[in-house]
Design a protein around this motif. Structure first.
Motif, PDB file in Angstrom:
ATOM      1  N   ASP A  44      10.470  -4.211 -46.421  1.00  0.00           N
ATOM      2  CA  ASP A  44      10.077  -4.829 -47.767  1.00  0.00           C
ATOM      3  C   ASP A  44       9.996  -6.200 -47.331  1.00  0.00           C
ATOM      4  O   ASP A  44      11.249  -6.889 -47.511  1.00  0.00           O
ATOM      5  N   TRP A  45       8.960  -6.841 -46.907  1.00  0.00           N
ATOM      6  CA  TRP A  45       9.069  -8.201 -46.640  1.00  0.00           C
ATOM      7  C   TRP A  45       9.077  -9.264 -47.442  1.00  0.00           C
ATOM      8  O   TRP A  45       9.124 -10.408 -47.233  1.00  0.00           O
ATOM      9  N   THR A  46       8.985  -8.800 -48.519  1.00  0.00           N
ATOM     10  CA  THR A  46       9.066  -9.792 -49.939  1.00  0.00           C
ATOM     11  C   THR A  46      10.720  -9.956 -50.234  1.00  0.00           C
ATOM     12  O   THR A  46      11.012 -10.817 -50.979  1.00  0.00           O
ATOM     13  N   LEU A  50      15.423  -9.861 -45.088  1.00  0.00           N
ATOM     14  CA  LEU A  50      14.578  -9.759 -43.656  1.00  0.00           C
ATOM     15  C   LEU A  50      14.138 -11.119 -43.233  1.00  0.00           C
ATOM     16  O   LEU A  50      13.387 -10.923 -42.146  1.00  0.00           O
ATOM     17  N   GLY A  51      14.502 -12.077 -43.695  1.00  0.00           N
ATOM     18  CA  GLY A  51      13.876 -13.338 -43.266  1.00  0.00           C
ATOM     19  C   GLY A  51      14.341 -13.739 -42.101  1.00  0.00           C
ATOM     20  O   GLY A  51      13.452 -14.521 -41.461  1.00  0.00           O
ATOM     21  N   ALA A  52      15.385 -13.207 -41.322  1.00  0.00           N
ATOM     22  CA  ALA A  52      15.776 -13.787 -40.114  1.00  0.00           C
ATOM     23  C   ALA A  52      14.866 -13.173 -39.053  1.00  0.00           C
ATOM     24  O   ALA A  52      14.813 -13.397 -38.015  1.00  0.00           O
ATOM     25  N   TRP A  53      13.949 -11.964 -39.419  1.00  0.00           N
ATOM     26  CA  TRP A  53      13.018 -11.287 -38.472  1.00  0.00           C
ATOM     27  C   TRP A  53      11.828 -12.129 -38.366  1.00  0.00           C
ATOM     28  O   TRP A  53      11.145 -12.068 -37.295  1.00  0.00           O
ATOM     29  N   LYS A  54      11.639 -13.301 -39.155  1.00  0.00           N
ATOM     30  CA  LYS A  54      10.244 -13.570 -39.359  1.00  0.00           C
ATOM     31  C   LYS A  54       9.480 -14.355 -37.949  1.00  0.00           C
ATOM     32  O   LYS A  54       8.504 -14.061 -37.191  1.00  0.00           O
ATOM     33  N   ASP A  55      10.593 -15.276 -37.671  1.00  0.00           N
ATOM     34  CA  ASP A  55      10.119 -15.923 -36.347  1.00  0.00           C
ATOM     35  C   ASP A  55      10.166 -15.214 -34.999  1.00  0.00           C
ATOM     36  O   ASP A  55       9.208 -15.357 -34.183  1.00  0.00           O
ATOM     37  N   THR A  56      11.043 -14.090 -35.058  1.00  0.00           N
ATOM     38  CA  THR A  56      11.071 -13.267 -33.811  1.00  0.00           C
ATOM     39  C   THR A  56       9.871 -12.428 -33.889  1.00  0.00           C
ATOM     40  O   THR A  56       9.368 -12.142 -32.770  1.00  0.00           O
ATOM     41  N   LEU A  57       9.409 -11.869 -34.904  1.00  0.00           N
ATOM     42  CA  LEU A  57       8.161 -11.310 -34.913  1.00  0.00           C
ATOM     43  C   LEU A  57       6.869 -11.987 -34.115  1.00  0.00           C
ATOM     44  O   LEU A  57       6.170 -11.569 -33.305  1.00  0.00           O
ATOM     45  N   LEU A  58       6.942 -13.266 -34.833  1.00  0.00           N
ATOM     46  CA  LEU A  58       5.745 -13.877 -34.216  1.00  0.00           C
ATOM     47  C   LEU A  58       5.833 -14.310 -32.681  1.00  0.00           C
ATOM     48  O   LEU A  58       5.014 -14.120 -31.899  1.00  0.00           O
ATOM     49  N   ARG A  59       7.081 -14.466 -32.337  1.00  0.00           N
ATOM     50  CA  ARG A  59       7.344 -14.838 -30.986  1.00  0.00           C
ATOM     51  C   ARG A  59       7.020 -13.819 -29.730  1.00  0.00           C
ATOM     52  O   ARG A  59       6.716 -13.808 -28.980  1.00  0.00           O
ATOM     53  N   HIS A  60       7.386 -12.400 -30.475  1.00  0.00           N
ATOM     54  CA  HIS A  60       7.154 -11.423 -29.575  1.00  0.00           C
ATOM     55  C   HIS A  60       6.190 -10.422 -29.967  1.00  0.00           C
ATOM     56  O   HIS A  60       6.148  -9.120 -29.515  1.00  0.00           O
ATOM     57  N   PRO A  64       4.430  -6.572 -38.397  1.00  0.00           N
ATOM     58  CA  PRO A  64       5.290  -6.214 -39.520  1.00  0.00           C
ATOM     59  C   PRO A  64       4.486  -5.230 -40.529  1.00  0.00           C
ATOM     60  O   PRO A  64       3.088  -5.745 -40.838  1.00  0.00           O
ATOM     61  N   ILE A  65       4.903  -4.172 -40.871  1.00  0.00           N
ATOM     62  CA  ILE A  65       4.084  -3.462 -41.766  1.00  0.00           C
ATOM     63  C   ILE A  65       5.019  -3.490 -43.130  1.00  0.00           C
ATOM     64  O   ILE A  65       6.191  -3.065 -43.203  1.00  0.00           O
ATOM     65  N   ALA A  76      11.586   3.942 -48.741  1.00  0.00           N
ATOM     66  CA  ALA A  76      10.065   4.073 -48.306  1.00  0.00           C
ATOM     67  C   ALA A  76       9.734   3.834 -46.970  1.00  0.00           C
ATOM     68  O   ALA A  76       8.984   4.310 -46.174  1.00  0.00           O
ATOM     69  N   THR A  77      10.668   3.119 -46.325  1.00  0.00           N
ATOM     70  CA  THR A  77      10.367   2.624 -45.049  1.00  0.00           C
ATOM     71  C   THR A  77      10.399   3.846 -44.078  1.00  0.00           C
ATOM     72  O   THR A  77       9.551   3.856 -43.088  1.00  0.00           O
ATOM     73  N   ASP A  78      11.452   4.600 -44.159  1.00  0.00           N
ATOM     74  CA  ASP A  78      11.626   5.716 -43.241  1.00  0.00           C
ATOM     75  C   ASP A  78      10.391   6.752 -43.443  1.00  0.00           C
ATOM     76  O   ASP A  78       9.675   7.033 -42.443  1.00  0.00           O
ATOM     77  N   GLY A  79       9.666   6.898 -44.478  1.00  0.00           N
ATOM     78  CA  GLY A  79       8.541   7.750 -44.526  1.00  0.00           C
ATOM     79  C   GLY A  79       7.339   6.915 -44.012  1.00  0.00           C
ATOM     80  O   GLY A  79       6.600   7.795 -43.432  1.00  0.00           O
ATOM     81  N   ALA A  80       7.296   5.664 -43.984  1.00  0.00           N
ATOM     82  CA  ALA A  80       6.217   5.019 -43.525  1.00  0.00           C
ATOM     83  C   ALA A  80       6.273   5.078 -42.165  1.00  0.00           C
ATOM     84  O   ALA A  80       5.017   5.362 -41.398  1.00  0.00           O
ATOM     85  N   MET A  81       7.333   5.179 -41.475  1.00  0.00           N
ATOM     86  CA  MET A  81       7.538   5.166 -39.988  1.00  0.00           C
ATOM     87  C   MET A  81       7.257   6.333 -39.349  1.00  0.00           C
ATOM     88  O   MET A  81       6.377   6.563 -38.513  1.00  0.00           O
TER      89      MET A  81
END
Length: 248
Positions: A44-46, A50-60, A64-65, A76-81
Motif C-alpha cells: 500500500d504505497w499510500t 514504504l517510503g524508503a522503497w521509492k527511490d530504489t524502485l526507480l533506480r532498479h 510497484p503494484i 491484501a498484499t499476499d493475495g495480490a501477489m
C-alpha cells in the motif's frame, strides 16, 4: 527449458516483509540464477512506512503494484501477489519465480509453482518459518545480501563452532559421501548440488564464508585439493572426508 543460471524469472516482492536495503544484493543474487523479465513489488504505497522503497524502485526499474488494505488486520498484499503469480505461471513465459518475503502465507504458492515445473527461489529473513523455506528449491536469507554483510567479520563462525554444529557437519559429510567416487574424492560442484537438495536454505555465507570451499576448509574435517581440469589452466576443487575414506 533453459539451464539453471539462465532461467527466465519473475521476481515478486512483498514490500511489507522486505527491506529496501537488500535490493542491490538481491538483484545481484537473482542474476546468478537467471534474468528477471518481470520485477514487481506489492504494498500500500499510500502508507509512509514504504517510503524508503521509492527511490530504489526507480533506480532498479521495479514496478510497484498498489494494493489498498481493505480491512484492518488483513493482508491484501499476499493475495495480490498470489493472483499475479498464477497469471504469470499460466502465461508460460517463465521458467522460475523469485518470491521475496518472510511470510509463511507463501508456502502453498511456492509448492504450487514447483508442482507446475517452475524453479522457485525464496528470499527472506532468518525468522522465515521453515515450511516456506522447505517449499522452495533454494532459499536465501536476506541478512547476507545487505551492503555491509561482506564486511561483517563478526558473522564468521570459528572452526570450533562449526565442528560443534552437528546438523551442519552431518549435512556436509552426507553431501561429500554422496558425490564421492571410488577413491573418496568428490568435485565441489556436485557436493554443492547434493547439499541444496537436502537443505534449500543452506548458504556458506550464513556462517560468514563467501564460498563453500572456505567453509569446508574452516571445519578442518575435510581434505581439499585443487586439480587441473583438462588441458587448459582451469582448476577445480575436490574434497574428501578422511573419516569415510579411512573406513572404506
Amino acid at each position: 527449458m533453459s539451464e539453471s543460471g539462465n532461467l527466465k524469472l519473475a521476481v515478486l516482492i512483498d514490500a511489507d516483509n522486505a527491506q529496501a536495503s537488500i535490493v542491490e544484493g538481491l538483484l545481484a543474487e537473482i542474476a546468478k540464477y537467471g534474468t528477471a523479465h518481470v520485477k514487481r513489488i506489492y504494498g500500500d504505497w499510500t502508507l509512509p512506512n514504504l517510503g524508503a522503497w521509492k527511490d530504489t524502485l526507480l533506480r532498479h526499474s521495479i514496478q510497484p503494484i498498489q494494493q489498498f488494505r481493505y480491512t484492518k488486520g488483513k493482508n491484501a498484499t499476499d493475495g495480490a501477489m498470489m493472483i499475479d503469480a498464477m497469471d504469470l505461471l499460466y502465461s508460460r513465459n517463465f521458467e522460475g519465480f523469485c518470491i521475496v518475503s518472510s511470510d509463511s502465507d507463501f508456502t502453498r504458492l511456492a509448492s504450487r509453482l514447483r508442482e507446475s515445473g517452475m524453479t522457485v527461489y525464496g528470499f527472506g529473513e532468518q525468522k522465515t518459518p521453515e515450511p516456506f523455506v522447505a517449499a522452495c528449491d533454494k532459499f536465501v536469507f536476506t541478512e547476507v545480501l545487505r551492503e555491509d554483510a561482506s564486511n561483517d567479520a563478526s558473522r564468521r563462525k570459528s572452526g570450533k563452532e562449526l565442528k560443534h554444529d552437528a546438523k551442519l557437519v552431518a549435512l556436509l559429510r552426507h553431501a561429500v559421501d554422496s558425490a564421492a567416487d571410488d577413491t573418496g574424492w568428490a568435485s565441489l560442484g556436485p557436493v554443492g548440488s547434493a547439499i541444496a537438495k537436502r537443505s534449500p536454505e543452506f548458504d556458506s555465507r550464513n556462517y560468514g564464508y563467501a564460498k563453500l570451499s572456505g567453509l569446508l576448509k574452516a571445519t578442518q574435517l575435510f581434505d581439499l585439493e585443487e586439480r587441473a581440469v583438462g588441458r587448459g589452466a582451469q582448476k577445480a576443487i575436490y574434497v574428501r572426508d578422511p573419516k569415510s575414506a579411512s573406513g572404506a
